[in-house]
Design an enzyme around this catalytic site. Sequence first.
Site, short mmCIF file in Angstrom:
data_model
loop_
_atom_site.label_atom_id
_atom_site.label_comp_id
_atom_site.label_asym_id
_atom_site.label_seq_id
_atom_site.Cartn_x
_atom_site.Cartn_y
_atom_site.Cartn_z
N GLU A 93 0.56 -2.20 0.19
CA GLU A 93 -0.62 -2.02 1.02
C GLU A 93 -1.89 -2.01 0.18
O GLU A 93 -1.89 -1.55 -0.96
CB GLU A 93 -0.52 -0.70 1.80
CG GLU A 93 0.59 -0.76 2.84
CD GLU A 93 0.68 0.52 3.64
OE1 GLU A 93 0.43 1.60 3.08
OE2 GLU A 93 1.03 0.45 4.82
N CYS A 112 -9.07 -0.79 -2.61
CA CYS A 112 -8.11 0.12 -3.25
C CYS A 112 -6.79 -0.64 -3.36
O CYS A 112 -6.17 -0.95 -2.34
CB CYS A 112 -7.96 1.37 -2.37
SG CYS A 112 -6.77 2.55 -2.99
N CYS A 119 6.56 4.76 -5.94
CA CYS A 119 6.07 5.41 -7.15
C CYS A 119 7.11 6.40 -7.65
O CYS A 119 7.76 7.07 -6.85
CB CYS A 119 4.76 6.16 -6.85
SG CYS A 119 4.04 6.93 -8.32
N CYS A 123 4.80 13.08 -6.71
CA CYS A 123 3.87 14.16 -6.35
C CYS A 123 4.24 14.66 -4.95
O CYS A 123 4.45 13.84 -4.03
CB CYS A 123 2.44 13.65 -6.36
SG CYS A 123 1.95 12.98 -7.96
N CYS A 346 -6.24 8.35 1.40
CA CYS A 346 -5.54 8.70 0.17
C CYS A 346 -4.25 9.45 0.46
O CYS A 346 -4.22 10.36 1.26
CB CYS A 346 -6.42 9.57 -0.70
SG CYS A 346 -7.75 8.64 -1.39
FE1 SF4 Z 1 2.47 8.28 -7.24
FE2 SF4 Z 1 1.56 10.79 -7.27
FE3 SF4 Z 1 -0.16 8.71 -6.98
FE4 SF4 Z 1 1.54 9.36 -5.00
S1 SF4 Z 1 -0.16 10.63 -5.80
S2 SF4 Z 1 1.13 7.28 -5.75
S3 SF4 Z 1 3.36 10.03 -6.15
S4 SF4 Z 1 1.11 9.17 -8.78
#
Ligand code: SF4
Length: 352
Positions: A93, A112, A119, A123, A346
């Site tokens: 995306e 963005c 990922c 997180c 975000c």
């Molecule tokens: Fe990866 Fe953390 Fe960024 Fe999410 S916030 S994309 S888990 S680094």
Amino acid sequence: MADRVDLKTMGRTDLESFVETLDEPSYRGRQLYNWIYARGETDFAEMTSLSKSLRSRLGEVAQVSSITVKRMQQSDDGTSKALFTLPSRREAETVLIPSFDALGTAQRLTVCVSSQVGCAMGCSFCATGLMGFQENLSPGAIYDQVWVMNQEAQERYGRAVSNVVFMGMGEPLLNYDAVLQSVALLTDEDTLNMSPRRITISTVGLARRIRDLADDDPRTNLAVSLHAPTDEQRSAIMPVNQSEKTSLDALEAAIRYYADTTGRPITYEYCLFEGVNDAVEDAKNLAEITRWAPSKVNILMYNPVPSLPFERTTTEQLNRFVQALVEEGVTVTVRQSRGQDIDAACGQLANA
Ligand code: SF4
């Protein structure tokens, strides 16, 4: 098709070397580069400045991959979100975020971009982290996101994209080489000719790679997603902080090195979660961190993700937090969340 080399993984010098392996002079590589990146061409037959024999040979040994728009959504606030299908058939995306002046004219058009599908950083507040790591994007696939959103920007606002932020899906510094190659493509005067000062690479704080970035210095901006001001708090929501190589001590040393080497300030991204990191005490600890090097703090308001146990901080607490930072002499901005109605804000990118 699968064993043909993908020219979209290559920049200018790689393409020059590649055509030399086909017994062609290096300037043919520069022509190929212009067809691929300045004109967006993927079909060798259309590259009419190349000789017929070279076009035919390229068709046998090479391909030019592209990403395709599967869906483009528009938010009520002007934000656009694209869902792209990658050559692997996975999806990524990208978001186009306009900022308007008082007359409603788009002044700044920020893309963005995603650098990975999913990922690995995990997180605990992030929708992308829930997907786990799936794929690194190629330099060309990163570049193409900006290329397509540039067309969207021209169509909707009559202007080119002005800024790029690596804040979409993925941790850019875990796809380091491709990210730097994509920056080289974006800033080339023969392609989109963007200023590196209008490109921001955002990281969770991989200390060794921040040092590499200082040494390689693509002249871009650096943003560090901090989100908590102590090791204990940060490790609780960002597993990356649990290693001593990426803890706050390691981050401090890397940031001091980056600032000393490049002379450029750091932006700390700090997303407020109710009752987790939004106390006045947290603001004071955050202020200490900002004294490592010239910097500013960008406060983000959390966009809740269903199934994740985090809540948005109240406006009153946001104001107390910002006031405490200001009293400590910290330069602080509060970023307005955009595109929430289409899950483009975000932490919300998850190919939904
Ligand atoms: Fe990866 Fe953390 Fe960024 Fe999410 S916030 S994309 S888990 S680094």
